[in-house]
Scaffold this motif. Structure first.
Motif, PDB file in Angstrom:
ATOM      1  N   ALA A   1     -67.608  13.215  53.994  1.00  0.00           N
ATOM      2  CA  ALA A   1     -66.654  12.208  54.478  1.00  0.00           C
ATOM      3  C   ALA A   1     -66.150  11.339  53.329  1.00  0.00           C
ATOM      4  CB  ALA A   1     -67.314  11.341  55.554  1.00  0.00           C
ATOM      5  N   MET A   2     -67.053  11.002  52.403  1.00  0.00           N
ATOM      6  CA  MET A   2     -66.654  10.219  51.232  1.00  0.00           C
ATOM      7  C   MET A   2     -65.684  11.017  50.362  1.00  0.00           C
ATOM      8  SD  MET A   2     -68.301   7.205  50.972  1.00  0.00           S
ATOM      9  CE  MET A   2     -69.866   6.405  51.321  1.00  0.00           C
TER      10      MET A   2
ATOM     11  N   ALA B   1     -63.776   7.567  55.661  1.00  0.00           N
ATOM     12  CA  ALA B   1     -65.162   8.037  55.741  1.00  0.00           C
ATOM     13  C   ALA B   1     -65.844   7.546  57.013  1.00  0.00           C
ATOM     14  CB  ALA B   1     -65.938   7.566  54.508  1.00  0.00           C
ATOM     15  N   THR B   2     -65.619   6.296  57.376  1.00  0.00           N
ATOM     16  CA  THR B   2     -66.226   5.760  58.603  1.00  0.00           C
ATOM     17  C   THR B   2     -65.697   6.489  59.834  1.00  0.00           C
ATOM     18  OG1 THR B   2     -66.389   3.577  57.546  1.00  0.00           O
ATOM     19  CG2 THR B   2     -66.703   3.665  59.928  1.00  0.00           C
ATOM     20  N   THR B   3     -64.412   6.780  59.838  1.00  0.00           N
ATOM     21  CA  THR B   3     -63.810   7.488  60.979  1.00  0.00           C
ATOM     22  C   THR B   3     -64.377   8.900  61.115  1.00  0.00           C
ATOM     23  OG1 THR B   3     -61.751   6.239  60.678  1.00  0.00           O
ATOM     24  CG2 THR B   3     -61.645   8.214  62.045  1.00  0.00           C
ATOM     25  N   ILE B   4     -64.417   9.630  60.010  1.00  0.00           N
ATOM     26  CA  ILE B   4     -64.921  11.009  60.058  1.00  0.00           C
ATOM     27  C   ILE B   4     -66.384  11.034  60.477  1.00  0.00           C
ATOM     28  CG2 ILE B   4     -65.470  13.045  58.661  1.00  0.00           C
ATOM     29  CD1 ILE B   4     -62.960  12.430  57.004  1.00  0.00           C
TER      30      ILE B   4
ATOM     31  N   ILE C   1     -59.749  11.173  62.597  1.00  0.00           N
ATOM     32  CA  ILE C   1     -60.119  11.711  63.914  1.00  0.00           C
ATOM     33  C   ILE C   1     -59.708  13.179  64.031  1.00  0.00           C
ATOM     34  CG2 ILE C   1     -59.594  11.569  66.384  1.00  0.00           C
ATOM     35  CD1 ILE C   1     -59.418   8.486  65.975  1.00  0.00           C
ATOM     36  N   ILE C   2     -58.498  13.491  63.586  1.00  0.00           N
ATOM     37  CA  ILE C   2     -58.026  14.884  63.641  1.00  0.00           C
ATOM     38  C   ILE C   2     -58.935  15.777  62.794  1.00  0.00           C
ATOM     39  CG2 ILE C   2     -56.148  16.433  62.975  1.00  0.00           C
ATOM     40  CD1 ILE C   2     -54.210  14.140  63.680  1.00  0.00           C
ATOM     41  N   PHE C   3     -59.281  15.303  61.606  1.00  0.00           N
ATOM     42  CA  PHE C   3     -60.164  16.077  60.727  1.00  0.00           C
ATOM     43  C   PHE C   3     -61.527  16.265  61.388  1.00  0.00           C
ATOM     44  CE2 PHE C   3     -63.334  16.524  57.388  1.00  0.00           C
ATOM     45  CZ  PHE C   3     -62.774  17.488  56.562  1.00  0.00           C
ATOM     46  N   GLY C   4     -62.086  15.182  61.933  1.00  0.00           N
ATOM     47  CA  GLY C   4     -63.398  15.261  62.568  1.00  0.00           C
ATOM     48  C   GLY C   4     -63.410  16.172  63.782  1.00  0.00           C
ATOM     49  N   LYS C   5     -62.391  16.066  64.617  1.00  0.00           N
ATOM     50  CA  LYS C   5     -62.321  16.919  65.811  1.00  0.00           C
ATOM     51  C   LYS C   5     -62.160  18.397  65.429  1.00  0.00           C
ATOM     52  CE  LYS C   5     -60.801  13.678  69.366  1.00  0.00           C
ATOM     53  NZ  LYS C   5     -62.056  13.866  70.127  1.00  0.00           N
ATOM     54  N   SER C   6     -61.408  18.653  64.369  1.00  0.00           N
ATOM     55  CA  SER C   6     -61.250  20.038  63.900  1.00  0.00           C
ATOM     56  C   SER C   6     -62.592  20.599  63.446  1.00  0.00           C
ATOM     57  CB  SER C   6     -60.243  20.087  62.749  1.00  0.00           C
ATOM     58  OG  SER C   6     -58.977  19.610  63.166  1.00  0.00           O
TER      59      SER C   6
ATOM     60  N   PRO D   1     -56.407  15.617  44.382  1.00  0.00           N
ATOM     61  CA  PRO D   1     -56.692  15.511  45.821  1.00  0.00           C
ATOM     62  C   PRO D   1     -57.041  16.863  46.445  1.00  0.00           C
ATOM     63  CG  PRO D   1     -54.740  14.249  45.263  1.00  0.00           C
ATOM     64  CD  PRO D   1     -55.119  15.017  44.039  1.00  0.00           C
ATOM     65  N   LEU D   2     -56.361  17.926  46.000  1.00  0.00           N
ATOM     66  CA  LEU D   2     -56.632  19.258  46.543  1.00  0.00           C
ATOM     67  C   LEU D   2     -58.067  19.687  46.231  1.00  0.00           C
ATOM     68  CD1 LEU D   2     -55.685  21.819  47.949  1.00  0.00           C
ATOM     69  CD2 LEU D   2     -54.852  22.652  45.723  1.00  0.00           C
ATOM     70  N   PHE D   3     -58.500  19.461  44.992  1.00  0.00           N
ATOM     71  CA  PHE D   3     -59.879  19.802  44.607  1.00  0.00           C
ATOM     72  C   PHE D   3     -60.876  19.062  45.498  1.00  0.00           C
ATOM     73  CE2 PHE D   3     -63.750  18.604  42.360  1.00  0.00           C
ATOM     74  CZ  PHE D   3     -64.221  19.828  41.907  1.00  0.00           C
ATOM     75  N   LEU D   4     -60.668  17.766  45.691  1.00  0.00           N
ATOM     76  CA  LEU D   4     -61.584  16.958  46.487  1.00  0.00           C
ATOM     77  C   LEU D   4     -61.601  17.407  47.943  1.00  0.00           C
ATOM     78  CD1 LEU D   4     -60.857  13.416  45.013  1.00  0.00           C
ATOM     79  CD2 LEU D   4     -62.851  14.858  44.574  1.00  0.00           C
ATOM     80  N   MET D   5     -60.409  17.686  48.493  1.00  0.00           N
ATOM     81  CA  MET D   5     -60.343  18.143  49.886  1.00  0.00           C
ATOM     82  C   MET D   5     -61.106  19.454  50.074  1.00  0.00           C
ATOM     83  SD  MET D   5     -56.475  17.302  51.179  1.00  0.00           S
ATOM     84  CE  MET D   5     -55.897  15.609  51.322  1.00  0.00           C
ATOM     85  N   VAL D   6     -60.919  20.370  49.130  1.00  0.00           N
ATOM     86  CA  VAL D   6     -61.604  21.668  49.209  1.00  0.00           C
ATOM     87  C   VAL D   6     -63.118  21.477  49.103  1.00  0.00           C
ATOM     88  CG1 VAL D   6     -61.966  23.871  48.029  1.00  0.00           C
ATOM     89  CG2 VAL D   6     -59.642  23.010  48.373  1.00  0.00           C
ATOM     90  N   MET D   7     -63.565  20.613  48.196  1.00  0.00           N
ATOM     91  CA  MET D   7     -64.997  20.365  48.027  1.00  0.00           C
ATOM     92  C   MET D   7     -65.602  19.752  49.293  1.00  0.00           C
ATOM     93  SD  MET D   7     -66.165  21.424  45.094  1.00  0.00           S
ATOM     94  CE  MET D   7     -65.087  22.822  45.359  1.00  0.00           C
ATOM     95  N   GLY D   8     -64.879  18.825  49.915  1.00  0.00           N
ATOM     96  CA  GLY D   8     -65.374  18.204  51.146  1.00  0.00           C
ATOM     97  C   GLY D   8     -65.497  19.213  52.276  1.00  0.00           C
TER      98      GLY D   8
END
Length: 400
Positions: free
Chosen positions: A326-327, A350-353, A227-232, A292-299
């Motif tokens: 989201a995935m 993913a469902t939350t985002i 939720i925090i990620f989505g709202k941001s 995880p950092l690579f994936l977060m940056v790519m997303g």
């Protein structure tokens, strides 16, 4: 109404709905062919030149038709306002979308495709209505003249007029039955065409899950993170959109800025080009062992690329790009929690985002397509919780 007239209306409706399904299928097939033609050289300079050429074509089209491409929301809004849709620009709408998608924009085909299907469905209704009201006249004409009128794309239609619409209960009941049947027929025509031409499916199964009920305690924590990620993201989209609108940039500059972003992405992260609908296999393939950092940056980069394209007139759908992003974020968080079932974590995040950025209903339906049946209850639970959260939040906003 005679039985022969009923049969004629049903057959005609089936033919038209099949045509709509074939048009949708041909659009996706053509998109695959043109995208491959643009990006198959493996030469960055050639690809950059082609993107520049594509941006010039897009500019010329948008300069002439600034309200295109239409999205499904645009079509539904027009239908609600006018009780009908001007479907004469449907192929032009698909052409502009084809340019946008073929040259690598990070948007999806679903917006324009759904808009086209809505428009063509109104077209189908108008054509069937024409046959209903003109049946007695048409059966007196030579067969070739009758067929010419029935299959003329943009002539010989009958718009909906409430005063002349049939009021007989049996006819109304038949219409309610036939509409979903025609929809199913169109879907079948679309599916058969896609399968017969060996088009790649965007649905892949991400693996198996062995989650245990004892792990359910982590669900609210993961949802809060999502939720925090989505709202941001929503806040950023809102501010970015307002900023771009306030600058009031000329169309040529906006389209050029979009082209520059596509070229940069093609150099820095080519896997993020296009909508992402055919890139989910990366998460269980080439990206399976990424940090995880690579994936977060790519997303995050995928979502930034989507926002950039949408705001610089490389418009399209947002469902597939957000699904992909989201995935990616879900897999990134799963890597940080190795003690838990990976797909259990990914499904929740993913469902939350997606619920936060699009809607819980869309999120629930889409996410379930990629996960094993064992995770369906979890996905549904998260979607319901997000729906209730949004509903409570809406009520609070309305009452304040």
């Amino acid at each position: 109404m005679s039985d022969i007239k009923k049969v004629a209306l049903v057959i005609y409706g089936f033919l038209l709905s099949a045509i709509i399904g074939v048009i949708a299928g041909l659009f996706l097939i053509l998109e695959g062919i043109t995208s491959e033609a643009v990006w198959s050289s493996n030469n960055r300079l050639v690809e950059a030149v082609l993107v520049i050429i594509g941006s010039l074509i897009l500019y010329l089209l948008l300069n002439r038709w600034p309200n295109l491409p239409k999205t499904s929301q645009d079509s539904l809004r027009e239908l609600k306002l006018n009780k009908t849709i001007d479907y004469h620009d449907v192929f032009l709408n698909l052409l502009i979308t084809l340019i946008i998608l073929s040259f690598g924009a990070g948007v999806g085909p679903e917006a324009a495709l759904l808009s086209a299907i809505i428009s063509l469905s109104i077209w189908q209704a108008d054509k069937v209505r024409y046959l209903y009201f003109e049946y007695d006249k048409l059966k007196k004409l030579p067969l070739h003249e009758t067929l010419k009128r029935l299959f003329d794309p943009f002539k010989f239609q009958q718009k909906y007029v409430g005063a002349t619409a049939p009021k007989i209960p049996s006819i109304i009941k038949q219409k309610r039955i036939l509409y979903p049947v025609f929809i199913i027929n169109g879907i079948l025509a679309f599916t058969l065409l896609i399968r017969q031409t060996d088009q790649p499916s965007f649905i892949i199964k991400l693996g198996e899950s062995n989650w245990h009920p004892v792990d359910i305690w982590i669900l609210p924590i993961l949802m809060i993170v999502g939720i925090i990620f989505g709202k941001s993201c929503k806040l950023f989209y809102k501010v970015f959109h307002m900023w771009i609108n306030r600058m009031n940039l000329p169309l040529l500059l906006k389209v050029s800025m979009g082209a520059i972003a596509i070229i940069l992405i093609s150099y820095l992260a080519p896997d993020l080009l296009f909508s992402g609908q055919h890139s989910l296999n990366l998460l269980i393939g080439n990206w399976a062992n990424k940090s995880p950092l690579f994936l977060m940056v790519m997303g995050i980069l995928k979502l930034l690329f989507l926002a950039w394209c949408l705001n610089f007139n490389w418009r399209g759908g947002h469902i597939f790009p957000i699904t992909f992003a989201a995935m990616i974020e879900g897999f990134a968080i799963a890597q940080l929690l190795p003690g838990y079932d990976q797909l259990f974590i990914v499904a929740i995040v993913a469902t939350t985002i997606m619920s936060e950025l699009i809607s819980p209903v869309v999120a629930g339906i889409f996410i379930m397509l990629f996960f094993p049946l064992k995770l369906t209850p979890i996905i549904i639970l998260v979607a319901i919780l997000m729906y209730l959260k949004n509903k409570i939040g809406f009520k609070k906003t309305a009452n304040s």
